[in-house]
Scaffold this active site. Structure first.
Site, short mmCIF file in Angstrom:
data_model
loop_
_atom_site.label_atom_id
_atom_site.label_comp_id
_atom_site.label_asym_id
_atom_site.label_seq_id
_atom_site.Cartn_x
_atom_site.Cartn_y
_atom_site.Cartn_z
N SER A 119 29.68 54.28 36.82
CA SER A 119 29.27 53.37 37.88
C SER A 119 29.65 53.89 39.26
CB SER A 119 29.97 52.02 37.69
OG SER A 119 29.68 51.50 36.43
N HIS A 140 22.35 56.11 35.63
CA HIS A 140 23.13 54.86 35.68
C HIS A 140 22.26 53.66 35.33
CE1 HIS A 140 25.58 51.82 38.24
NE2 HIS A 140 26.03 51.86 37.01
N GLU A 152 19.62 54.14 38.37
CA GLU A 152 19.91 55.06 39.47
C GLU A 152 20.11 56.45 38.87
OE1 GLU A 152 22.34 52.37 42.74
OE2 GLU A 152 23.46 53.09 41.03
N ASN A 190 26.37 49.48 43.39
CA ASN A 190 27.76 49.04 43.34
C ASN A 190 28.47 49.19 44.69
OD1 ASN A 190 27.76 48.08 40.74
ND2 ASN A 190 28.19 50.08 39.85
N1 LIG Z 1 29.92 47.11 32.23
C1 LIG Z 1 28.95 47.29 33.09
O1 LIG Z 1 28.40 46.32 33.66
C2 LIG Z 1 28.46 48.68 33.40
C3 LIG Z 1 27.21 48.85 34.01
C4 LIG Z 1 26.74 50.16 34.25
C5 LIG Z 1 27.52 51.24 33.94
N2 LIG Z 1 28.75 51.04 33.37
C6 LIG Z 1 29.53 52.25 33.03
O2 LIG Z 1 29.34 52.54 31.66
C7 LIG Z 1 30.53 53.13 31.12
C8 LIG Z 1 31.00 52.31 29.93
O3 LIG Z 1 31.21 50.98 30.35
P1 LIG Z 1 31.18 49.74 29.31
O4 LIG Z 1 31.04 48.53 30.15
O5 LIG Z 1 30.25 50.02 28.21
O6 LIG Z 1 32.71 49.81 28.80
P2 LIG Z 1 33.38 49.17 27.51
O7 LIG Z 1 34.79 48.84 27.89
O8 LIG Z 1 32.53 48.11 26.90
O9 LIG Z 1 33.37 50.42 26.49
C9 LIG Z 1 34.07 51.61 26.76
C10 LIG Z 1 33.94 52.56 25.58
O10 LIG Z 1 34.74 53.70 25.85
C11 LIG Z 1 35.47 54.02 24.69
N3 LIG Z 1 36.69 54.71 25.08
C12 LIG Z 1 37.80 54.19 25.64
N4 LIG Z 1 38.72 55.14 25.84
C13 LIG Z 1 38.16 56.31 25.40
C14 LIG Z 1 38.61 57.64 25.32
N5 LIG Z 1 39.83 57.97 25.74
N6 LIG Z 1 37.75 58.57 24.81
C15 LIG Z 1 36.51 58.24 24.38
N7 LIG Z 1 36.04 56.98 24.41
C16 LIG Z 1 36.86 56.03 24.92
C17 LIG Z 1 35.77 52.68 24.04
O11 LIG Z 1 36.07 52.84 22.66
C18 LIG Z 1 34.44 51.96 24.24
O12 LIG Z 1 33.53 52.33 23.24
C19 LIG Z 1 31.54 53.20 32.26
O13 LIG Z 1 31.45 54.46 32.86
C20 LIG Z 1 31.03 52.10 33.20
O14 LIG Z 1 31.41 52.32 34.54
C21 LIG Z 1 29.22 49.80 33.06
#
Ligand SMILES: NC(=O)c1ccc[n+]([C@@H]2O[C@H](COP(=O)([O-])OP(=O)(O)OC[C@H]3O[C@@H](n4cnc5c(N)ncnc54)[C@H](O)[C@@H]3O)[C@@H](O)[C@H]2O)c1
Length: 285
Positions: A119, A140, A152, A190
């Site tokens: 993000s 993204h 994005e 963001n």
């Molecule tokens: N949540 C949102 O609204 C959103 C929107 C767009 C982009 N993102 C981005 O997407 C990515 C994931 O976000 P999310 O919301 O799915 O998070 P989440 O917390 O739901 O999931 C995170 C994942 O990362 C894994 N993880 C944690 N530590 C780890 C490690 N050390 N090595 C490998 N895997 C590991 C976890 O097991 C889990 O599967 C982030 O970069 C976030 O910024 C999130």
């Protein structure tokens, strides 16, 4: 380069949503989670989501079967070796992502593109953790990925035009509207959204209005589909805190300085919807 096989690393909120979007667009998807049980749970979640869409008459039953047949899951990072594109969507932590990019760079075929769903984090840092900086870009997606129309595409200084074009083509093939953004923290959405969300927490902390009144005000007064505190819960408070910290690190703008309330809630494990508690309570009664 056309993308026929996509690898997704990370089994959180975003990983599963992106898998559904890509599989619906006809792409073969391999999901990788650190544990096979979580990887399998993602497949079950996807099937449930597709079944609901069939039930509601939004998806043809045969199409749902074809979509789910395109998605498989693994706990083995090496299984991604023949993917054309790997999109990483693990925790928003630069050190974790850098290490993952170095490992993926060793495993993937030389012509594969490596992308991050980050993000806010600097894509150039992920590119420089590999031997293929020209083939690293940001793709993204927004949450929930199947519903949100925007993607994005982020082009770090190191990316080749061909990689950026392939990323845009992939996102368009997924049916998304694509915007290209420079590698600056928060990109467009963001960078503009988080000062607003952060100031809603400030308002709550100052006692200007209650949680419900802040959210009701922004829904009714701005025609937003949800209020800022409910949106923070949807994004995840840990992810939101990481986003604010990355924005503050880059711009030093006080509007990006995360409020103590948010930091304490994350420390307490109140992460929003995914943990069952955030600004709202999501425990099943
Ligand atoms: N949540 C949102 O609204 C959103 C929107 C767009 C982009 N993102 C981005 O997407 C990515 C994931 O976000 P999310 O919301 O799915 O998070 P989440 O917390 O739901 O999931 C995170 C994942 O990362 C894994 N993880 C944690 N530590 C780890 C490690 N050390 N090595 C490998 N895997 C590991 C976890 O097991 C889990 O599967 C982030 O970069 C976030 O910024 C999130």
């Amino acid at each position: 380069m056309s993308i026929t096989k996509l690898g997704i690393v990370g089994s959180g909120i975003m990983g599963s949503g992106i898998a559904e979007v890509a599989a619906k667009a006809g792409v073969e998807v391999l999901l990788r989670s650190r544990q096979q049980s979580t990887a399998d749970a993602m497949l079950t979640g996807l099937e449930k989501s597709l079944a609901k869409q069939v039930e509601r008459g939004k998806l043809d039953e045969q199409v749902a079967k074809e979509v789910s047949a395109r998605v498989s899951a693994t706990d083995d990072l090496h299984a991604l070796h023949d993917c054309d594109l790997v999109l990483e969507s693990v925790v928003e932590d630069l050190a974790v992502k850098r290490e993952l990019f170095t490992r993926l760079d060793d495993i993937l075929k030389p012509e594969a593109i490596l992308a991050s769903n980050t993000s806010t984090l600097p894509l150039v840092e992920l590119a420089m953790a590999t031997e293929r900086p020209d083939m690293v870009v940001g793709i993204h997606f927004f949450n929930p990925a199947p519903m949100m129309s925007l993607v994005e595409v982020i082009a770090p200084l190191t990316a080749s035009e061909a990689s950026v074009a392939a990323a845009k083509e992939f996102a368009s093939a997924c049916g998304k509207d694509v915007v290209e953004v420079k590698d600056r923290a928060g990109f467009v959405v963001n960078a503009l959204l988080f000062p607003y969300l952060n100031n809603a927490v400030r308002m709550l902390e100052a006692g200007t209005a209650t949680r419900d009144d802040i959210d009701t005000a922004m829904k009714g007064g701005c025609n937003f589909p949800m209020g800022p505190l409910a949106l923070l819960d949807l994004v995840g408070l840990d992810t939101s805190l990481s986003i604010l910290d990355a924005l503050y690190e880059e711009f030093r703008d006080p509007n990006y300085a995360a409020l103590p309330l948010l930091r304490r809630m994350v420390a307490a494990g109140h992460l929003g919807r995914k943990s069952g508690a955030g600004f709202y309570d999501y425990q099943k009664k």
